[in-house]
Each structure stands twice: as structure tokens, then as C-alpha cells.
Design a protein around this motif. Structure first.
Motif, PDB file in Angstrom:
ATOM      1  N   THR A  39       0.774  -1.192  -0.476  1.00  0.00           N
ATOM      2  CA  THR A  39       0.190   0.450   0.021  1.00  0.00           C
ATOM      3  C   THR A  39       1.121   1.446  -0.048  1.00  0.00           C
ATOM      4  N   ALA A  40       1.713   1.071   0.881  1.00  0.00           N
ATOM      5  CA  ALA A  40       2.445   2.258   0.911  1.00  0.00           C
ATOM      6  C   ALA A  40       3.593   2.720  -0.714  1.00  0.00           C
ATOM      7  N   GLY A  41       3.779   1.505  -1.292  1.00  0.00           N
ATOM      8  CA  GLY A  41       4.323   1.325  -2.447  1.00  0.00           C
ATOM      9  C   GLY A  41       3.640   2.035  -3.685  1.00  0.00           C
ATOM     10  N   PHE A  42       2.055   1.656  -3.644  1.00  0.00           N
ATOM     11  CA  PHE A  42       1.411   2.300  -4.655  1.00  0.00           C
ATOM     12  C   PHE A  42       1.455   3.802  -4.430  1.00  0.00           C
ATOM     13  N   MET A  43       1.065   4.675  -2.797  1.00  0.00           N
ATOM     14  CA  MET A  43       1.276   5.481  -2.716  1.00  0.00           C
ATOM     15  C   MET A  43       1.937   6.820  -3.184  1.00  0.00           C
ATOM     16  N   GLY A  44       3.161   5.913  -2.178  1.00  0.00           N
ATOM     17  CA  GLY A  44       4.298   6.702  -2.836  1.00  0.00           C
ATOM     18  C   GLY A  44       5.034   6.916  -4.568  1.00  0.00           C
ATOM     19  N   SER A  45       4.179   5.834  -5.027  1.00  0.00           N
ATOM     20  CA  SER A  45       4.198   6.394  -6.516  1.00  0.00           C
ATOM     21  C   SER A  45       3.464   7.194  -6.725  1.00  0.00           C
ATOM     22  N   LEU A  46       2.036   7.536  -6.203  1.00  0.00           N
ATOM     23  CA  LEU A  46       1.298   8.469  -6.807  1.00  0.00           C
ATOM     24  C   LEU A  46       1.661  10.013  -5.852  1.00  0.00           C
ATOM     25  N   GLY A  47       2.885   9.824  -5.192  1.00  0.00           N
ATOM     26  CA  GLY A  47       3.748  11.066  -4.765  1.00  0.00           C
ATOM     27  C   GLY A  47       3.103  11.413  -3.605  1.00  0.00           C
ATOM     28  N   VAL A  48       2.723  10.268  -3.166  1.00  0.00           N
ATOM     29  CA  VAL A  48       1.771  10.840  -1.538  1.00  0.00           C
ATOM     30  C   VAL A  48       2.698  10.778  -0.381  1.00  0.00           C
ATOM     31  N   PRO A  49       3.042  12.657  -0.245  1.00  0.00           N
ATOM     32  CA  PRO A  49       4.206  11.971   1.037  1.00  0.00           C
ATOM     33  C   PRO A  49       3.818  11.699   2.526  1.00  0.00           C
ATOM     34  N   ALA A  50       5.273  10.790   2.920  1.00  0.00           N
ATOM     35  CA  ALA A  50       5.312   9.840   3.924  1.00  0.00           C
ATOM     36  C   ALA A  50       3.913   8.454   3.759  1.00  0.00           C
ATOM     37  N   PRO A  51       4.577   8.588   2.653  1.00  0.00           N
ATOM     38  CA  PRO A  51       4.002   6.749   2.425  1.00  0.00           C
ATOM     39  C   PRO A  51       3.143   5.483   3.288  1.00  0.00           C
ATOM     40  N   GLN A  52       4.557   5.884   3.932  1.00  0.00           N
ATOM     41  CA  GLN A  52       4.388   4.432   4.812  1.00  0.00           C
ATOM     42  C   GLN A  52       3.039   4.729   5.852  1.00  0.00           C
ATOM     43  N   VAL A  53       3.118   5.883   6.574  1.00  0.00           N
ATOM     44  CA  VAL A  53       2.610   6.517   7.480  1.00  0.00           C
ATOM     45  C   VAL A  53       0.867   6.793   7.097  1.00  0.00           C
ATOM     46  N   ALA A  54       0.679   6.782   6.040  1.00  0.00           N
ATOM     47  CA  ALA A  54      -0.065   7.411   4.828  1.00  0.00           C
ATOM     48  C   ALA A  54      -0.956   6.362   5.078  1.00  0.00           C
ATOM     49  N   ALA A  55      -0.035   4.857   4.681  1.00  0.00           N
ATOM     50  CA  ALA A  55      -0.850   3.576   4.400  1.00  0.00           C
ATOM     51  C   ALA A  55      -1.101   3.243   5.764  1.00  0.00           C
ATOM     52  N   VAL A  56      -0.693   3.277   6.581  1.00  0.00           N
ATOM     53  CA  VAL A  56      -1.559   2.666   8.064  1.00  0.00           C
ATOM     54  C   VAL A  56      -2.232   3.935   8.270  1.00  0.00           C
ATOM     55  N   ALA A  57      -1.943   4.788   8.125  1.00  0.00           N
ATOM     56  CA  ALA A  57      -3.075   6.252   8.626  1.00  0.00           C
ATOM     57  C   ALA A  57      -4.786   5.804   7.623  1.00  0.00           C
ATOM     58  N   VAL A  58      -4.370   5.346   6.817  1.00  0.00           N
ATOM     59  CA  VAL A  58      -6.137   4.858   5.755  1.00  0.00           C
ATOM     60  C   VAL A  58      -6.137   3.394   6.270  1.00  0.00           C
ATOM     61  N   GLY A  59      -5.404   2.890   5.911  1.00  0.00           N
ATOM     62  CA  GLY A  59      -5.501   1.179   6.533  1.00  0.00           C
ATOM     63  C   GLY A  59      -7.086   1.225   8.145  1.00  0.00           C
ATOM     64  N   VAL A  60      -5.961   2.171   8.377  1.00  0.00           N
ATOM     65  CA  VAL A  60      -6.836   2.223  10.395  1.00  0.00           C
ATOM     66  C   VAL A  60      -7.784   3.101  10.052  1.00  0.00           C
ATOM     67  N   LEU A  61      -7.637   3.616   9.324  1.00  0.00           N
ATOM     68  CA  LEU A  61      -9.156   4.677   9.010  1.00  0.00           C
ATOM     69  C   LEU A  61     -10.325   3.706   8.659  1.00  0.00           C
ATOM     70  N   GLU A  62     -10.391   3.653   7.540  1.00  0.00           N
ATOM     71  CA  GLU A  62     -11.350   2.261   6.830  1.00  0.00           C
ATOM     72  C   GLU A  62     -11.443   1.686   8.059  1.00  0.00           C
ATOM     73  N   LEU A  63     -10.870   0.388   8.525  1.00  0.00           N
ATOM     74  CA  LEU A  63     -11.309  -0.364   9.372  1.00  0.00           C
ATOM     75  C   LEU A  63     -11.616  -0.288  10.691  1.00  0.00           C
ATOM     76  N   VAL A  64     -10.793   0.621  11.507  1.00  0.00           N
ATOM     77  CA  VAL A  64     -11.358   1.380  12.738  1.00  0.00           C
ATOM     78  C   VAL A  64     -12.773   1.589  12.377  1.00  0.00           C
ATOM     79  N   GLY A  65     -13.123   2.627  11.422  1.00  0.00           N
ATOM     80  CA  GLY A  65     -13.673   3.258  11.172  1.00  0.00           C
ATOM     81  C   GLY A  65     -14.917   2.811  10.232  1.00  0.00           C
ATOM     82  N   GLY A  66     -14.547   1.841  10.076  1.00  0.00           N
ATOM     83  CA  GLY A  66     -15.418   1.137   9.295  1.00  0.00           C
ATOM     84  C   GLY A  66     -16.635   0.328  10.200  1.00  0.00           C
TER      85      GLY A  66
END
Length: 146
Positions: A39-66
Motif C-alpha cells: 500500500t505504501a509503495g503504491f501511495m509513494g508512486s502517486l507522490g503521497v508524502p510519507a507513504p508508510q505513515v499514510a498507508a497505516v493511517a488510511v488502513g486504520v481509518l478504514e478498518l476501525v472507522g468501518g
């Protein structure tokens, strides 16, 4: 003319269950299915800053938020966070592919955002943790706000 309260409650419950289940599936996939590194690799390829942090944040938001949406807990806050998440996904990933999800388009993230926004605005209904904790107090605020 609004629907009767019991019908509204069932509709809100079904919306929460469906969108919550979709979010849980996507969050789980980001964290454990394809995994954080992919997930972080994909986000990094899109130019998302701090892709590792973003991947965890989005994954947790979607899992826990869901899960929270399924329960009807913190519905307004979670709904708005999901709208932001889906807007970013639409902008960064899906917009250039058109509407249809079969072409990588934005329709799924658009529908998730729309339902999440509606839940944030309408509330989770009476079959929810929010209602059990806030009960009449939350309904009183809504009446004053209208």
C-alpha cells in the motif's frame, strides 16, 4: 415528507452495515491483505508524502472507522473522516479514470463518500451506540440546530 422513524432507523442501520463492511474489507486489505508495504509503495508512486505513515493511517481509518460505523459509534466524526479519505482517493487515484469502477474510476469512492456524509449529517439512527450513549440529548441538539 420524511419516512416514519422506524423506517429511517432501519435505513440508517443498513447503510451503516453496508458501508462499514466495505470499509473494513478495504482497511483489512491495506493492513494485512496486500499489506502496508505494498500500500505504501503504491501511495509513494502517486507522490503521497510519507507513504508508510499514510498507508497505516488510511488502513486504520478504514478498518476501525468501518467497525465504528457498523456499531454506530462516533458516526459524525468517522463519517467526515471517511469523506476526506474518499475525496483524496478520488483525486489522487481515480479521477483520471472516469466514473466507472471497472475502469479504475471514482464511482465506489464517490458512493462511499456520499453515504458517509449522509450518515454524518443524519446520524446513525436509534439502533446505534451513539444513540445508546447520547439518546435524547443528541435528538434535542438536532431539533435546536434545525
Amino acid at each position: 415528507m420524511p419516512l416514519p422513524a422506524p423506517v429511517q432507523d432501519v435505513a440508517l442501520l443498513l447503510a451503516r452495515l453496508l458501508v462499514g463492511a466495505v470499509l473494513v474489507a478495504h482497511g483489512w486489505d491495506k493492513l494485512a491483505g496486500q499489506g502496508v508495504a505494498a500500500t505504501a509503495g503504491f501511495m509513494g508512486s502517486l507522490g503521497v508524502p510519507a507513504p508508510q505513515v499514510a498507508a497505516v493511517a488510511v488502513g486504520v481509518l478504514e478498518l476501525v472507522g468501518g467497525l465504528l460505523l457498523v456499531l454506530g459509534a462516533a458516526t459524525a466524526v468517522v463519517g467526515l473522516l471517511v469523506v476526506v479519505d474518499m475525496a483524496l482517493a478520488a483525486w489522487l487515484v481515480h479521477a483520471e479514470n472516469g466514473v466507472f469502477v471497472t475502469d479504475g474510476g471514482w464511482e465506489l469512492v464517490g458512493v462511499i463518500a456520499a453515504v458517509s456524509l449522509a450518515l454524518a449529517a443524519a446520524g446513525p439512527g436509534r439502533a446505534s451506540v451513539d444513540h445508546a450513549l447520547l439518546g435524547r440529548r443528541s435528538r434535542g441538539r438536532r431539533r435546536v440546530a434545525r
